[in-house]
Design an enzyme around this catalytic site. Structure first.
Site, mmCIF file in Angstrom:
data_model
loop_
_atom_site.group_PDB
_atom_site.id
_atom_site.type_symbol
_atom_site.label_atom_id
_atom_site.label_comp_id
_atom_site.label_asym_id
_atom_site.label_seq_id
_atom_site.Cartn_x
_atom_site.Cartn_y
_atom_site.Cartn_z
ATOM 1 N NE ARG A 8 54.523 -70.007 -1.588
ATOM 2 C CZ ARG A 8 54.690 -69.817 -0.303
ATOM 3 N NH1 ARG A 8 54.095 -68.803 0.301
ATOM 4 N NH2 ARG A 8 55.452 -70.636 0.414
ATOM 5 C CG HIS A 9 53.057 -74.533 -3.335
ATOM 6 N ND1 HIS A 9 52.843 -74.631 -1.982
ATOM 7 C CD2 HIS A 9 54.350 -74.145 -3.482
ATOM 8 C CE1 HIS A 9 53.945 -74.327 -1.324
ATOM 9 N NE2 HIS A 9 54.880 -74.024 -2.214
ATOM 10 N N GLY A 10 49.378 -74.227 -2.857
ATOM 11 C CA GLY A 10 48.646 -74.098 -1.607
ATOM 12 C C GLY A 10 49.522 -74.355 -0.394
ATOM 13 C CE LYS A 11 50.337 -71.538 6.257
ATOM 14 N NZ LYS A 11 49.789 -70.434 7.083
ATOM 15 C CB THR A 12 52.954 -77.581 2.250
ATOM 16 O OG1 THR A 12 54.038 -76.775 2.753
ATOM 17 C CG2 THR A 12 52.778 -77.361 0.759
ATOM 18 C CG MET A 13 51.736 -81.252 6.301
ATOM 19 S SD MET A 13 52.127 -83.019 6.236
ATOM 20 C CE MET A 13 52.814 -83.286 7.868
ATOM 21 C CG PHE A 14 58.161 -78.835 5.473
ATOM 22 C CD1 PHE A 14 57.815 -79.682 6.514
ATOM 23 C CD2 PHE A 14 59.344 -79.101 4.791
ATOM 24 C CE1 PHE A 14 58.608 -80.762 6.872
ATOM 25 C CE2 PHE A 14 60.149 -80.173 5.140
ATOM 26 C CZ PHE A 14 59.792 -81.004 6.179
ATOM 27 C CG ASN A 15 54.233 -73.619 2.778
ATOM 28 O OD1 ASN A 15 53.456 -73.838 1.855
ATOM 29 N ND2 ASN A 15 55.538 -73.436 2.568
ATOM 30 N NE ARG A 60 56.540 -76.943 -2.160
ATOM 31 C CZ ARG A 60 57.757 -77.460 -2.302
ATOM 32 N NH1 ARG A 60 57.929 -78.777 -2.269
ATOM 33 N NH2 ARG A 60 58.804 -76.681 -2.476
ATOM 34 C CD GLU A 87 60.956 -72.032 -3.620
ATOM 35 O OE1 GLU A 87 61.518 -71.369 -4.531
ATOM 36 O OE2 GLU A 87 60.061 -71.567 -2.877
#
Length: 229
Positions: A8-15, A60, A87
């Site tokens: 799973r991709h790294g943590k983003t602004m929206f996450n 992302r 997604e």
């Protein structure tokens, strides 16, 4: 046999601020970049040499892949972006707050009526999103189901045909969780896979076998190594 490492991709602004990202996109935060650097270092420490790499075409996942391949010393391998690994699309609700979508709007849909959270299926969730999407962007369940299965199976099949031993696929939380449930109906609904987690499978002769889901040990190993430097 092909070893398949699904990340799973790294943590983003929206996450970070609790928004449903879907087909919208935000970059990794500094914390998210550090997390996937840890993951790459962890892979490298385990001497895992990838033969092929795949990700969705979202920024992302591309950003995540660049960090993982760099810090695991796997940069010079074939890499393909595939929109089938995206997604879920939340339609007109893309970018909205998770709480408003999953706890507010969707529970009022016909698809959710009379069902507890434990009883809900991914198909119910998809039907609920389709019901409230005013833009007409959300995918019907059969379309969503097919593109997820096709994306993962085609990557593994191509790897097997080319003699690859290890491949990495960077995708998204709900997409990975849906894929796991589709290939093994006995698996639970995973709605909280961590950013940078690894789901490890093997693929042989048209079939996947699941070994670990949401494993954080690679990141943890990488963190220990980086903290010791």
């Amino acid at each position: 046999m092909v070893n398949v490492y699904v990340v799973r991709h790294g943590k983003t602004m929206f996450n970070t601020i609790g928004r449903a990202q879907g087909w919208s996109d935000t970059p990794l935060t500094a914390f998210g970049e550090l997390g996937v650097k840890e993951l790459g270092v962890g892979f490298g420490a385990k001497n895992i040499r990838f033969d092929r790499a795949y990700s969705s075409d979202s920024g992302r996942t591309i950003q995540t892949m660049s960090y993982v391949l760099k810090y695991s010393e796997n940069e010079d391998i074939p890499y393909k972006m595939d929109k089938r690994l995206r997604e879920w699309c939340f339609g007109s609700l893309d970018g909205g707050f998770d709480g408003e979508l999953f706890d507010g709007v969707l529970p009022r849909t016909d698809a959710y009526k009379g069902k507890t959270f434990e009883e809900l299926t991914y198909q119910d969730i998809a039907n609920g999103i389709l019901e409230v999407d005013t833009a007409g962007w959300a995918e019907p369940w059969e379309v969503l189901r097919k593109r997820i299965l096709d994306g993962f199976f085609d990557a593994a099949k191509k790897a097997e045909e080319t003699g690859a031993e290890n491949i990495i696929i960077v995708s998204h939380g709900m997409t990975i969780a849906t894929f796991i449930k589709l290939i093994d109906s006995h698996q639970p609904k995973f709605l909280g896979l961590d950013n940078g987690s690894v789901t490890r499978l093997t693929y042989f002769n048209g079939n996947f076998m699941i070994h670990e889901v949401g494993d954080m040990s690679y990141r943890e190993l990488g963190r220990e190594i980086l903290d010791a430097e």
